[in-house]
Scaffold this motif. Structure first.
Motif, short mmCIF file in Angstrom:
data_model
loop_
_atom_site.label_atom_id
_atom_site.label_comp_id
_atom_site.label_asym_id
_atom_site.label_seq_id
_atom_site.Cartn_x
_atom_site.Cartn_y
_atom_site.Cartn_z
N TYR A 191 3.82 1.52 -1.26
CA TYR A 191 4.37 1.65 -2.62
C TYR A 191 3.35 2.28 -3.56
O TYR A 191 3.66 3.21 -4.33
CB TYR A 191 4.79 0.28 -3.14
CG TYR A 191 5.30 0.31 -4.56
CD1 TYR A 191 6.60 0.73 -4.84
CD2 TYR A 191 4.48 -0.08 -5.62
CE1 TYR A 191 7.06 0.77 -6.15
CE2 TYR A 191 4.94 -0.05 -6.92
CZ TYR A 191 6.23 0.39 -7.18
OH TYR A 191 6.68 0.43 -8.47
N LEU A 192 2.09 1.81 -3.50
CA LEU A 192 1.05 2.34 -4.37
C LEU A 192 0.74 3.80 -4.06
O LEU A 192 0.56 4.62 -4.97
CB LEU A 192 -0.22 1.49 -4.24
CG LEU A 192 -0.14 0.07 -4.80
CD1 LEU A 192 -1.40 -0.70 -4.49
CD2 LEU A 192 0.10 0.11 -6.31
N SER B 273 0.83 -1.21 0.00
CA SER B 273 0.00 0.00 0.00
C SER B 273 0.86 1.25 0.00
O SER B 273 0.55 2.23 -0.69
CB SER B 273 -0.92 0.01 1.23
OG SER B 273 -1.78 -1.11 1.23
N ARG C 67 3.38 5.85 -5.61
CA ARG C 67 3.35 5.88 -7.07
C ARG C 67 2.21 6.76 -7.60
O ARG C 67 2.36 7.40 -8.63
CB ARG C 67 3.18 4.45 -7.62
CG ARG C 67 4.31 3.49 -7.26
CD ARG C 67 5.65 3.81 -7.89
NE ARG C 67 6.44 4.81 -7.20
CZ ARG C 67 7.10 4.62 -6.07
NH1 ARG C 67 7.06 3.49 -5.44
NH2 ARG C 67 7.81 5.60 -5.55
N ILE C 68 1.07 6.80 -6.91
CA ILE C 68 -0.03 7.62 -7.41
C ILE C 68 0.12 9.08 -7.00
O ILE C 68 -0.66 9.93 -7.43
CB ILE C 68 -1.41 7.09 -6.93
CG1 ILE C 68 -1.53 7.20 -5.41
CG2 ILE C 68 -1.61 5.65 -7.40
CD1 ILE C 68 -2.89 6.77 -4.88
#
Length: 308
Positions: free
Chosen positions: A19-20, A17, A23-24
């Motif tokens: 990492y995501l 989570s 990234r967003i």
């Protein structure tokens, strides 16, 4: 095995989570640095102080656990240093790159270790992991700085700088304060205890979210000898050493679980910063951290299954 996977899966999902979220772009790079500082300087020290100050260390194999881990890291460090000329001669791995292999093999991610210990063993796991930190953090920091000073191209830090880095480390400060408070026999006022408990509840999820946010999959290149060695020496060899010396010192039960966790979690993310500051191969260090963290989703359950 299923119990271990059930305890590890939430930690892995929270890392993913993080990492995501990174990234967003929900939180930007500099904002992540602020969150990391919050975890490093406030939340995790609160966990450590509260855990150590109230733990009944007489009910734990404190000395045996600590010595097993200390001897394991000293033996591993000795093996790596003895093999450094061989590694350079056979695989052409320069001394500067060796420093990243050294850090990747020996240093450990305390945030992940605490989260896993808490999920598997609860408060007992946190207290035992705090014991592991008492015996491991100081020698690992000293060894890493000395090896980087010896083999990397950066200027060697003075003894005063090394000491300052150690005594200003918030983990070391909170551990020392917790030990002093524990020895004093005092009890935390319930208001302070409840406040620290709130900090503690926030520390573990925020800390491992930061671990995920710090992963850089784009940094991975085609694995060569240095990246392969730096990634897999730790999860393959350290659990064997930890288990062997734990058995030698008579460590078993929850303490053995903590030994294996401490020896199998991926290396510390701040190894990158140390490599960058002291002239090591920071790019290789970042690749080792990323690949080791990804591999840990498989290697940690295997290590726990084999040795506990």
């Amino acid at each position: 095995m299923l119990t271990t996977l059930a305890a590890l899966t939430p930690v892995i999902l929270v890392i993913a989570s993080g990492y995501l979220l990174a990234r967003i772009g929900l939180i930007t790079g500099e904002q992540w640095r602020g969150v990391e500082k919050l975890a490093f300087y406030a939340l995790f020290p609160a966990v450590l102080f509260r855990t150590i100050s109230q733990a009944d260390f007489s009910s734990f194999p404190t000395l045996d656990l600590g010595l097993a881990l200390l001897v394991a890291i000293l033996v591993m460090a000795g093996i790596l240093l003895l093999l450094q000329p061989v590694i350079e001669r056979i695989w052409g791995i320069a001394a500067t790159r060796f420093t990243s292999i050294f850090q990747g093999t020996l240093r450990w991610n305390v945030m992940i270790a605490l989260a896993i210990a808490d999920n598997i063993l609860g408060d007992t796991g946190l207290a035992l992991m705090a014991v592991a930190m008492v015996f491991m953090i100081l020698p690992l920091n000293i060894m890493s700085i000395i090896v980087l000073s010896r083999y990397a191209s950066g200027p060697a830090p003075s003894a005063a700088k090394v000491l300052k880095d150690l005594y200003s480390n918030p983990f070391i400060i909170s551990i020392a304060a917790g030990i002093v408070f524990n020895i004093s026999g005092l009890t935390l006022p319930f208001v302070i205890n409840d406040t620290l408990e709130i900090f503690s509840r926030a520390a573990l999820p925020i800390g491992i979210i930061c671990v995920g946010a710090g992963l850089d999959l784009s940094s991975l290149r085609r694995p060569g000898p240095a990246l392969t060695m730096g990634t897999f020496l730790r999860p393959v060899l350290m659990p064997f050493l930890g288990f062997g010396f734990a058995m030698l010192f008579g460590v078993s039960g929850p303490a053995m679980v903590v030994v294996i966790i401490a020896c199998s979690v991926p290396c510390a993310s701040n190894s990158y910063l140390l490599a960058k500051q002291l002239g090591g191969d920071a790019k290789l260090m970042a690749e080792i951290i990323t690949l080791q963290t990804l591999a840990a989703t498989v290697t940690i359950p295997i290590a726990l299954l084999i040795f506990t």
